[in-house]
Design an enzyme around this catalytic site. Structure first.
Site, PDB file in Angstrom:
ATOM      1  N   ASN A  10     -10.510  -2.373  -1.834  1.00  0.00           N
ATOM      2  CA  ASN A  10      -9.228  -3.074  -1.419  1.00  0.00           C
ATOM      3  C   ASN A  10      -8.356  -2.237  -0.585  1.00  0.00           C
ATOM      4  O   ASN A  10      -7.801  -1.264  -0.982  1.00  0.00           O
ATOM      5  CB  ASN A  10      -8.537  -3.638  -2.751  1.00  0.00           C
ATOM      6  N   TRP A  11      -8.542  -2.477   0.688  1.00  0.00           N
ATOM      7  CA  TRP A  11      -7.719  -1.639   1.668  1.00  0.00           C
ATOM      8  C   TRP A  11      -6.013  -1.815   1.450  1.00  0.00           C
ATOM      9  O   TRP A  11      -5.482  -0.871   2.103  1.00  0.00           O
ATOM     10  CB  TRP A  11      -8.314  -1.850   3.112  1.00  0.00           C
ATOM     11  N   HIS A  96      -4.179 -10.970  -7.104  1.00  0.00           N
ATOM     12  CA  HIS A  96      -4.104  -9.159  -7.438  1.00  0.00           C
ATOM     13  C   HIS A  96      -2.547  -8.828  -8.146  1.00  0.00           C
ATOM     14  O   HIS A  96      -1.509  -9.664  -7.684  1.00  0.00           O
ATOM     15  CB  HIS A  96      -4.107  -8.721  -6.122  1.00  0.00           C
ATOM     16  N   GLU A  98      -0.397  -6.987  -7.356  1.00  0.00           N
ATOM     17  CA  GLU A  98       0.643  -6.804  -6.420  1.00  0.00           C
ATOM     18  C   GLU A  98       1.208  -7.978  -6.041  1.00  0.00           C
ATOM     19  O   GLU A  98       2.232  -8.297  -5.593  1.00  0.00           O
ATOM     20  CB  GLU A  98       0.038  -5.840  -5.176  1.00  0.00           C
ATOM     21  N   GLU A 168      -7.611  -5.535 -14.358  1.00  0.00           N
ATOM     22  CA  GLU A 168      -7.165  -4.406 -13.754  1.00  0.00           C
ATOM     23  C   GLU A 168      -5.676  -4.122 -14.338  1.00  0.00           C
ATOM     24  O   GLU A 168      -4.815  -4.882 -14.238  1.00  0.00           O
ATOM     25  CB  GLU A 168      -6.625  -4.706 -12.108  1.00  0.00           C
ATOM     26  N   SER A 214      -7.295   3.021 -10.508  1.00  0.00           N
ATOM     27  CA  SER A 214      -7.468   4.415 -10.371  1.00  0.00           C
ATOM     28  C   SER A 214      -9.043   5.020 -10.289  1.00  0.00           C
ATOM     29  O   SER A 214      -9.249   5.973 -11.088  1.00  0.00           O
ATOM     30  CB  SER A 214      -6.523   5.262 -11.207  1.00  0.00           C
TER      31      SER A 214
END
Ligand code: PGA
Length: 253
Positions: A10-11, A96, A98, A168, A214
């Site tokens: 995931n950039w 996600h 975010e 996550e 991480s």
């Protein structure tokens, strides 16, 4: 049952055109003919076309980081599933953390995005995970159950055949504070068991569950050797092709 490994990079909101294309070339050189693991990169929207071009006829697939769950219309700034398909996306991240916590995507919007992605033939990576205060309050499984149920309710196991889940924990994303293999395994086993109840044993045994938060080349082997961890969703380390390749190869190591 043997589940194949799936690793996503995931950039996020990083890179510019030249560096994105250079990274795609580097990923292709290292992983373009990799067997035994499915590899996906998720570049920012403006780089989907040139990155797809670099990855054509390689074994690295491409996905988008988000979509808007309408076909077309007056939705300034949004990108539809059919637009993503038309530029060669096979995959899309849904929910996600975010998106949930920075942009305010709630469970209902995440569910709509998942439904539209699948209807358009995009393979979804559904992200779930608890925040630190939820873990500390002993509410991890309650949060995971709610996120899974609101997104997956109404979809049969057959309709969800292409689904990948990413566990996550929010406290591990971008913090360097990776979950221990035991913490991650506990959550993955809980998710699989929960899905056994909602969608049946065959689905639960087959669905792939990535760990994200991480992950680096140096900690991937410990995570990926756990019985219910089937891959990784990688943020920061996916911007370094050598570290990303080390994660993809970690299970074999
Ligand atoms: P990180 O991000 O690897 O930088 O922690 C993971 C993710 O957000 O998918």
């Amino acid at each position: 049952m043997a589940r194949s490994v799936v690793v996503g990079g995931n950039w996020k909101m990083h890179l510019e055109l030249d560096s994105a294309v250079a990274l795609a070339s580097d990923v292709r050189n290292r992983l373009g003919s990799q067997r035994g693991a499915e590899v996906i990169v998720f570049p920012p929207f403006p780089f989907l076309v040139p990155v797809a071009e670099r990855l054509r006829e390689s074994r690295v697939a491409i996905g988008a980081q988000d979509l808007w769950p309408e076909a077309k219309g007056a939705f300034t700034g949004a990108v539809s599933a059919s637009m993503l398909r038309s530029v060669g996306c096979e995959w899309v991240l849904i929910g996600h953390s975010e998106r949930r916590h920075v942009f305010g995507d709630d469970d209902a919007l995440v569910a709509r995005k998942l439904t539209v992605a699948m209807a358009e033939g995009l393979k979804p990576v559904l992200c779930v995970g608890e925040r630190l205060e939820e873990r500390q309050a002993g509410r991890t499984f309650e949060v995971l159950g709610r996120q899974l149920d609101t997104a997956l309710a109404g979809h049969t196991a057959a309709a969800l055949a292409s689904l990948v889940i990413a566990y996550e924990p929010v406290w591990a994303i971008g913090t360097g504070q990776v979950a221990t293999p035991a913490q991650a395994q506990e959550a993955h086993a809980w998710i699989r068991d929960h899905l056994r109840g909602t969608h049946g044993a065959a689905f639960a045994d087959a669905v792939r569950i990535q760990y994200g938060g991480s992950v680096k080349g140096s900690n991937a082997a410990g995570l990926l050797s756990q019985p219910d961890i089937d891959g990784a969703l990688v943020g920061g380390a996916s911007l370094q092709a050598d570290d990303f390749a080390a994660i993809v190869r970690a299970r074999a190591a």
